[in-house]
Design a protein around this motif. Structure first.
Motif, PDB file in Angstrom:
ATOM      1  N   GLY A 231       0.781  -1.229   0.000  1.00 45.03           N
ATOM      2  CA  GLY A 231       0.000   0.000   0.000  1.00 45.03           C
ATOM      3  C   GLY A 231       0.800   1.259   0.000  1.00 45.03           C
ATOM      4  O   GLY A 231       0.227   2.333  -0.004  1.00 45.03           O
ATOM      5  N   ALA A 232       2.122   1.198   0.023  1.00 46.35           N
ATOM      6  CA  ALA A 232       2.901   2.418   0.190  1.00 46.35           C
ATOM      7  C   ALA A 232       3.283   3.002  -1.155  1.00 46.35           C
ATOM      8  O   ALA A 232       3.504   2.292  -2.124  1.00 46.35           O
ATOM      9  N   ALA A 237       7.824   8.338  -6.595  1.00 49.67           N
ATOM     10  CA  ALA A 237       6.748   9.317  -6.576  1.00 49.67           C
ATOM     11  C   ALA A 237       7.164  10.583  -5.874  1.00 49.67           C
ATOM     12  O   ALA A 237       6.595  11.641  -6.079  1.00 49.67           O
ATOM     13  N   GLU A 238       8.161  10.512  -5.032  1.00 48.73           N
ATOM     14  CA  GLU A 238       8.612  11.689  -4.315  1.00 48.73           C
ATOM     15  C   GLU A 238       9.701  12.433  -5.098  1.00 48.73           C
ATOM     16  O   GLU A 238      10.172  13.469  -4.671  1.00 48.73           O
ATOM     17  N   TYR A 303      -4.636   3.051  -6.357  1.00 50.15           N
ATOM     18  CA  TYR A 303      -3.767   2.970  -7.527  1.00 50.15           C
ATOM     19  C   TYR A 303      -2.983   4.272  -7.712  1.00 50.15           C
ATOM     20  O   TYR A 303      -1.768   4.254  -7.981  1.00 50.15           O
ATOM     21  N   LEU A 304      -3.660   5.403  -7.550  1.00 47.92           N
ATOM     22  CA  LEU A 304      -2.996   6.697  -7.682  1.00 47.92           C
ATOM     23  C   LEU A 304      -1.891   6.858  -6.645  1.00 47.92           C
ATOM     24  O   LEU A 304      -0.823   7.419  -6.931  1.00 47.92           O
ATOM     25  N   VAL A 305      -2.146   6.354  -5.428  1.00 43.77           N
ATOM     26  CA  VAL A 305      -1.150   6.448  -4.360  1.00 43.77           C
ATOM     27  C   VAL A 305       0.043   5.560  -4.670  1.00 43.77           C
ATOM     28  O   VAL A 305       1.208   5.982  -4.571  1.00 43.77           O
ATOM     29  N   GLY A 308       2.229   6.822  -7.453  1.00 41.72           N
ATOM     30  CA  GLY A 308       2.810   8.146  -7.282  1.00 41.72           C
ATOM     31  C   GLY A 308       2.313   9.136  -8.317  1.00 41.72           C
ATOM     32  O   GLY A 308       3.002  10.093  -8.679  1.00 41.72           O
ATOM     33  N   THR A 309       1.093   8.920  -8.809  1.00 40.21           N
ATOM     34  CA  THR A 309       0.553   9.728  -9.908  1.00 40.21           C
ATOM     35  C   THR A 309       0.446  11.200  -9.544  1.00 40.21           C
ATOM     36  O   THR A 309       0.714  12.075 -10.371  1.00 40.21           O
ATOM     37  N   LEU A 310       0.072  11.476  -8.308  1.00 40.32           N
ATOM     38  CA  LEU A 310      -0.120  12.874  -7.910  1.00 40.32           C
ATOM     39  C   LEU A 310       1.198  13.629  -7.847  1.00 40.32           C
ATOM     40  O   LEU A 310       1.210  14.855  -7.979  1.00 40.32           O
ATOM     41  N   ASP A 311       2.300  12.921  -7.651  1.00 36.81           N
ATOM     42  CA  ASP A 311       3.606  13.564  -7.632  1.00 36.81           C
ATOM     43  C   ASP A 311       4.169  13.722  -9.034  1.00 36.81           C
ATOM     44  O   ASP A 311       4.955  14.625  -9.293  1.00 36.81           O
TER      45      ASP A 311
END
Length: 382
Positions: A231-232, A237-238, A303-305, A308-311
């Motif tokens: 889940g991480a 992504a960072e 899935y987004l998490v 790393g999609t938001l990053d």
């Protein structure tokens, strides 16, 4: 990754549609499928907003969101909550409300369950509208946000962020204006109370989460270990290389973030629940169809998490927040005027789509390749 994340959604879809076909035939199959698509289209922006919060939580609470959270979303927010709303606003006993909901031909005070739910819409819209409006306003007044999407506007509102209570003041003014100008006759008080409750829910749950997060309810996890956990979010992504320490909310902080997500989900689900009655009056069909859709929204959030999609696409969060602001406005306006669910869905998807295009253009401008470690930070804001 897709099968691991969406596997349960696929399974629930297959079982749900099979149940619909068995009990209601081809007609029921089609209705449940339509309701599922309706829920996904109306709540797509919800997944993006959820992901911005979920990525701050540790693996355990991410799994809780996908398991216990989906049960709350399906049975709590899309079945029990509407029953509770009708019971409270119409003054009908719980047993009678359940009987009314599952008996299409039954009426109380000359109205069916769907009509009672429609009658309760001003209170529902005021609660959800104020909750979502506070989310949008706090985002706009955040003076510590790194990226700016609509540069001039967001730089201006960020300067106002030092006035801590401004978002609350604006929300209360919006509530008073809505109650006085949009509420039906004799429902001004109902709208005011419901709106204040929405404000209390936001300040209470969000405040407690921030309090425990600030006071050390955090789990320290190495990025390399995060990659190994289901889940991480991965270190890529960072935009960092090498093993560094991430801080993810745990304990009480994560618990109140979890509650915050559930209230947020309720605020997003109102239009879907109400709109579903335009398709069918059968509460079981509605719960089944919206439940399937809610499952996909949960899976998409995770899935987004994980990806790393938001990053990688930094303006997606902005698009979702602008969609929330639009939805809050739509909910408040709908206290008086009916606004079709198609418009609501298109507004949300539209903001997300524009934000995605803007993010892709930014990545090309700064030479950032999504999915790879990158140190490129120049030109992050507009």
């Amino acid at each position: 990754m897709v099968i691991r994340t969406f596997g349960w959604s696929f399974a629930v879809t297959a079982v749900g549609l099979a149940v619909a076909a068995y009990f209601w035939g081809a007609t029921g199959f089609g209705i449940v499928l339509i309701l599922s698509i309706l829920e996904i289209s109306l709540s797509f922006d919800n997944a993006v907003v959820n992901a911005t919060i979920l990525k701050k939580m540790n693996v355990f609470w991410q799994k809780m969101f996908l398991t216990v959270g989906i049960l709350i979303a399906v049975f709590g927010m899309r079945l029990v909550f509407p029953l509770l709303i009708v019971s409270l606003t119409a003054g009908i006993g719980p047993v009678d409300v359940v009987d009314l909901a599952f008996n299409d031909s039954k009426t109380i005070d000359g109205m069916t369950y769907a009509q009672h739910l429609d009658e309760a819409h001003p209170a529902i819209a005021a609660f959800g509208g104020l909750f979502l409006l506070m989310i949008f306003l706090d985002f706009m007044f955040d003076d510590e946000r790194e990226h700016k999407w609509v540069g001039p506007l967001e730089r201006f509102t960020a300067k106002l962020g030092s006035f801590d209570v401004l978002s609350t003041l604006i929300a209360l003014v919006a509530l008073v204006v809505s109650a006085q100008t949009l509420a039906p006759a004799h429902k001004e008080g109902t709208v005011m109370v419901a709106g204040v409750l929405g404000l209390i829910a936001y300040l209470g749950v969000g405040g407690l989460s921030d309090f425990f997060e600030t006071h050390g309810e955090l789990a320290h996890i190495d990025d390399e270990d995060e990659d190994a956990e289901e889940g991480a979010a991965p270190a890529k992504a960072e935009g960092r290389s090498g093993a560094k320490t991430a801080q993810l909310a745990a304990g009480k902080a994560a618990f109140f973030m979890f509650l915050y997500l559930e209230v947020l989900d309720a605020s997003f689900s109102f239009d879907g629940v109400v709109g579903a009655f335009a398709i069918t009056q059968d509460l079981l069909m509605i719960t089944l169809g919206l439940g399937i859709g809610a499952m996909y929204i949960r899976s998409l959030t995770v899935y987004l998490v994980r990806q790393g999609t938001l990053d990688d696409y930094v303006y997606l969060e902005h698009g979702a927040m602008y969609a929330i602001g639009a939805l809050a406005t739509i909910l408040l306006v709908s206290i008086k005027w009916e606004i079709h669910e198609v418009i609501t869905g298109l507004v949300g998807v539209g903001f997300i789509g524009i934000a995605l295009i803007s993010s892709i253009m930014r990545n090309k401008r700064i030479g950032h390749v999504p999915g790879q470690n990158s140190e490129a930070k120049a030109g992050a804001g507009v």
